[in-house]
Design a protein around this motif. Structure first.
Motif, PDB file in Angstrom:
ATOM      1  N   GLY A 111       0.694  -0.956  -0.146  1.00  0.00           N
ATOM      2  CA  GLY A 111      -0.018  -0.007  -0.093  1.00  0.00           C
ATOM      3  C   GLY A 111       0.831   1.167  -0.019  1.00  0.00           C
ATOM      4  O   GLY A 111       0.219   2.403  -0.448  1.00  0.00           O
ATOM      5  N   ASP A 112       1.904   1.357   0.529  1.00  0.00           N
ATOM      6  CA  ASP A 112       2.936   2.439   0.703  1.00  0.00           C
ATOM      7  C   ASP A 112       3.395   2.787  -0.720  1.00  0.00           C
ATOM      8  O   ASP A 112       4.115   3.874  -0.920  1.00  0.00           O
ATOM      9  CB  ASP A 112       3.869   2.536   1.614  1.00  0.00           C
ATOM     10  CG  ASP A 112       4.699   1.342   1.529  1.00  0.00           C
ATOM     11  OD1 ASP A 112       4.329   0.238   1.156  1.00  0.00           O
ATOM     12  OD2 ASP A 112       5.971   1.363   1.708  1.00  0.00           O
ATOM     13  N   HIS A 113       3.260   1.989  -1.602  1.00  0.00           N
ATOM     14  CA  HIS A 113       3.702   2.321  -3.047  1.00  0.00           C
ATOM     15  C   HIS A 113       2.793   2.327  -4.171  1.00  0.00           C
ATOM     16  O   HIS A 113       2.857   3.074  -5.102  1.00  0.00           O
ATOM     17  CB  HIS A 113       4.736   1.113  -3.641  1.00  0.00           C
ATOM     18  CG  HIS A 113       5.977   0.748  -2.636  1.00  0.00           C
ATOM     19  ND1 HIS A 113       6.950   1.434  -3.013  1.00  0.00           N
ATOM     20  CD2 HIS A 113       6.093   0.503  -1.328  1.00  0.00           C
ATOM     21  CE1 HIS A 113       8.032   1.258  -2.154  1.00  0.00           C
ATOM     22  NE2 HIS A 113       7.419   0.514  -1.013  1.00  0.00           N
ATOM     23  N   VAL A 114       1.262   2.111  -3.714  1.00  0.00           N
ATOM     24  CA  VAL A 114       0.266   1.942  -4.750  1.00  0.00           C
ATOM     25  C   VAL A 114      -0.846   2.902  -4.417  1.00  0.00           C
ATOM     26  O   VAL A 114      -1.704   3.217  -5.169  1.00  0.00           O
ATOM     27  CB  VAL A 114      -0.165   0.565  -5.161  1.00  0.00           C
ATOM     28  CG1 VAL A 114       1.178  -0.275  -5.588  1.00  0.00           C
ATOM     29  CG2 VAL A 114      -0.924  -0.129  -4.007  1.00  0.00           C
ATOM     30  N   ALA A 115      -0.919   3.102  -3.089  1.00  0.00           N
ATOM     31  CA  ALA A 115      -2.196   3.959  -2.935  1.00  0.00           C
ATOM     32  C   ALA A 115      -2.364   5.446  -3.737  1.00  0.00           C
ATOM     33  O   ALA A 115      -3.298   5.557  -3.908  1.00  0.00           O
ATOM     34  CB  ALA A 115      -2.185   4.200  -1.080  1.00  0.00           C
ATOM     35  N   GLY A 116      -1.227   5.966  -3.782  1.00  0.00           N
ATOM     36  CA  GLY A 116      -1.266   7.165  -4.538  1.00  0.00           C
ATOM     37  C   GLY A 116      -1.629   7.352  -5.901  1.00  0.00           C
ATOM     38  O   GLY A 116      -1.633   8.038  -6.609  1.00  0.00           O
ATOM     39  N   LEU A 146      -6.655  -2.843  -1.427  1.00  0.00           N
ATOM     40  CA  LEU A 146      -6.289  -1.702  -2.181  1.00  0.00           C
ATOM     41  C   LEU A 146      -5.335  -2.089  -3.222  1.00  0.00           C
ATOM     42  O   LEU A 146      -5.871  -1.487  -4.320  1.00  0.00           O
ATOM     43  CB  LEU A 146      -5.172  -0.998  -1.070  1.00  0.00           C
ATOM     44  CG  LEU A 146      -4.369   0.179  -1.799  1.00  0.00           C
ATOM     45  CD1 LEU A 146      -5.548   1.214  -2.309  1.00  0.00           C
ATOM     46  CD2 LEU A 146      -3.260   0.647  -0.905  1.00  0.00           C
ATOM     47  N   ALA A 147      -4.735  -3.385  -3.311  1.00  0.00           N
ATOM     48  CA  ALA A 147      -4.124  -3.505  -4.782  1.00  0.00           C
ATOM     49  C   ALA A 147      -5.196  -3.909  -5.715  1.00  0.00           C
ATOM     50  O   ALA A 147      -4.991  -3.758  -7.042  1.00  0.00           O
ATOM     51  CB  ALA A 147      -3.352  -4.834  -4.567  1.00  0.00           C
ATOM     52  N   THR A 148      -6.163  -4.516  -5.367  1.00  0.00           N
ATOM     53  CA  THR A 148      -7.224  -5.091  -6.231  1.00  0.00           C
ATOM     54  C   THR A 148      -8.028  -3.836  -6.763  1.00  0.00           C
ATOM     55  O   THR A 148      -8.305  -3.775  -7.877  1.00  0.00           O
ATOM     56  CB  THR A 148      -8.470  -6.120  -5.560  1.00  0.00           C
ATOM     57  OG1 THR A 148      -7.626  -7.148  -4.870  1.00  0.00           O
ATOM     58  CG2 THR A 148      -9.399  -6.506  -6.352  1.00  0.00           C
ATOM     59  N   ALA A 153      -8.893  -0.205 -11.343  1.00  0.00           N
ATOM     60  CA  ALA A 153      -9.079   1.119 -11.808  1.00  0.00           C
ATOM     61  C   ALA A 153      -8.324   1.367 -13.289  1.00  0.00           C
ATOM     62  O   ALA A 153      -8.501   2.165 -14.097  1.00  0.00           O
ATOM     63  CB  ALA A 153      -8.480   2.130 -10.816  1.00  0.00           C
ATOM     64  N   TYR A 154      -7.183   0.561 -13.190  1.00  0.00           N
ATOM     65  CA  TYR A 154      -6.414   0.591 -14.556  1.00  0.00           C
ATOM     66  C   TYR A 154      -6.796  -0.292 -15.507  1.00  0.00           C
ATOM     67  O   TYR A 154      -6.427   0.027 -16.851  1.00  0.00           O
ATOM     68  CB  TYR A 154      -4.789   0.619 -14.160  1.00  0.00           C
ATOM     69  CG  TYR A 154      -4.382   1.845 -13.552  1.00  0.00           C
ATOM     70  CD1 TYR A 154      -3.730   2.735 -14.215  1.00  0.00           C
ATOM     71  CD2 TYR A 154      -4.518   2.149 -12.124  1.00  0.00           C
ATOM     72  CE1 TYR A 154      -3.143   4.205 -13.716  1.00  0.00           C
ATOM     73  CE2 TYR A 154      -4.049   3.311 -11.561  1.00  0.00           C
ATOM     74  CZ  TYR A 154      -3.475   4.211 -12.238  1.00  0.00           C
ATOM     75  OH  TYR A 154      -2.894   5.582 -11.499  1.00  0.00           O
ATOM     76  N   GLY A 155      -7.445  -1.316 -15.391  1.00  0.00           N
ATOM     77  CA  GLY A 155      -8.127  -2.059 -15.961  1.00  0.00           C
ATOM     78  C   GLY A 155      -7.285  -2.813 -17.087  1.00  0.00           C
ATOM     79  O   GLY A 155      -6.475  -3.267 -17.018  1.00  0.00           O
TER      80      GLY A 155
END
Length: 274
Positions: A111-116, A146-148, A153-155
């Motif tokens: 999460g600290d790498h992808v939440a943004g 979160l990863a899911t 979102a980027y599909g």
């Protein structure tokens, strides 16, 4: 008081790298495995750090090749304390807009790498392909909300790879497994110039450089992460590769030297011409 932006640039040959701080993270003794409180405090004090106030860094990077603009990770989006979540503000202060990014290189899906990468549940970088190692997608998708959400979102712009893979001209993914199954660094090369963004090889840098056997509770495979860390420290200290770390104090760029106890980080000298 208005904060000054935390963004710093350097050149790797003709490739420009901009380091972006997401702020300090509360990573310390509680997250480490294989060290006691006395040794933890001793190592930090010997490196002129206060164990009571120690904070780790969190850095993301923008890499411009001339033809491509690649974002390497995007921070925690403020989910790990009030002083985090600064990547997007620093990204914009450095002169970038989300639409400038054509590729997001996800080093791993913590999460600290992808939440943004999300903004109100949608892709924060609307025109970017998202490159992620297939092993990390398989590990996190469906088991981590979160990863899911990021992958959803980027599909169809999510592109997976295996092994070493070219991300853009001069940029090559380097698998560094253990922290997560698909944890990767990014090797940046232009002629004789090079930089390895090694991501999460260390989390509490003074401790894990001095004592590479110390792992973290975030490691999916502590033993494999330890082996990868030891191998990379041996390699970059021997060949003089410049490294950039996600969890080294901003901007997290420099070299690794052997030291009396383990290894030591030597920060790159700031230059005024980048």
């Amino acid at each position: 008081m208005t904060r000054l932006p935390d963004a710093q640039r350097l050149s790797v040959g003709s490739i420009r790298v901009t380091a972006l701080s997401d702020g300090p993270l509360p990573l310390g003794l509680d997250q480490l495995k294989g060290i006691d409180e006395a040794d933890y405090a001793r190592i930090l004090r010997e490196r002129h750090a206060d164990p009571a106030t120690w904070r780790s860094g969190l850095n993301a990077f923008v890499v411009e090749t001339g033809e491509r603009t690649v974002l390497v990770d995007a921070g925690v989006a403020g989910n790990m304390g009030e002083h985090t979540g600064r990547v997007m503000g620093n990204f914009q202060a450095a002169g970038f807009a989300p639409s400038d990014v054509d590729t997001v290189f996800v080093t791993h899906m913590h999460g600290d790498h992808v939440a943004g990468l999300l903004s109100d549940g949608a892709a924060a970088f609307p025109d970017a392909a998202l490159r992620v190692h297939a092993a990390d997608r398989a590990h996190f998708e469906g088991s981590d909300d979160l990863a899911t959400s990021v992958l959803s979102a980027y599909g169809d712009r999510v592109e997976t790879f295996e092994g070493e893979a070219d991300i853009a001209p001069g940029l090559r993914a380097l698998p560094l497994p253990g922290h997560t199954p698909g944890h990767c660094g990014l090797q940046i090369s232009d002629g004789d110039a090079g930089l390895l963004i090694w991501t999460d090889i260390v989390h509490v840098a003074p401790i894990q450089l001095a004592r590479p056997e110390v792992g973290t509770g975030f490691d999916v495979d502590v033993d494999q992460a330890r082996e990868t860390r030891t191998r990379m420290l041996d390699r970059v200290s021997a060949d003089g590769t410049m490294i950039a770390g996600s969890h080294i104090g901003f901007p997290g760029i420099g070299w690794i030297d052997r030291a009396r106890e383990g290894f030591a980080f030597v920060p790159a000298r700031y230059t005024h011409d980048t």
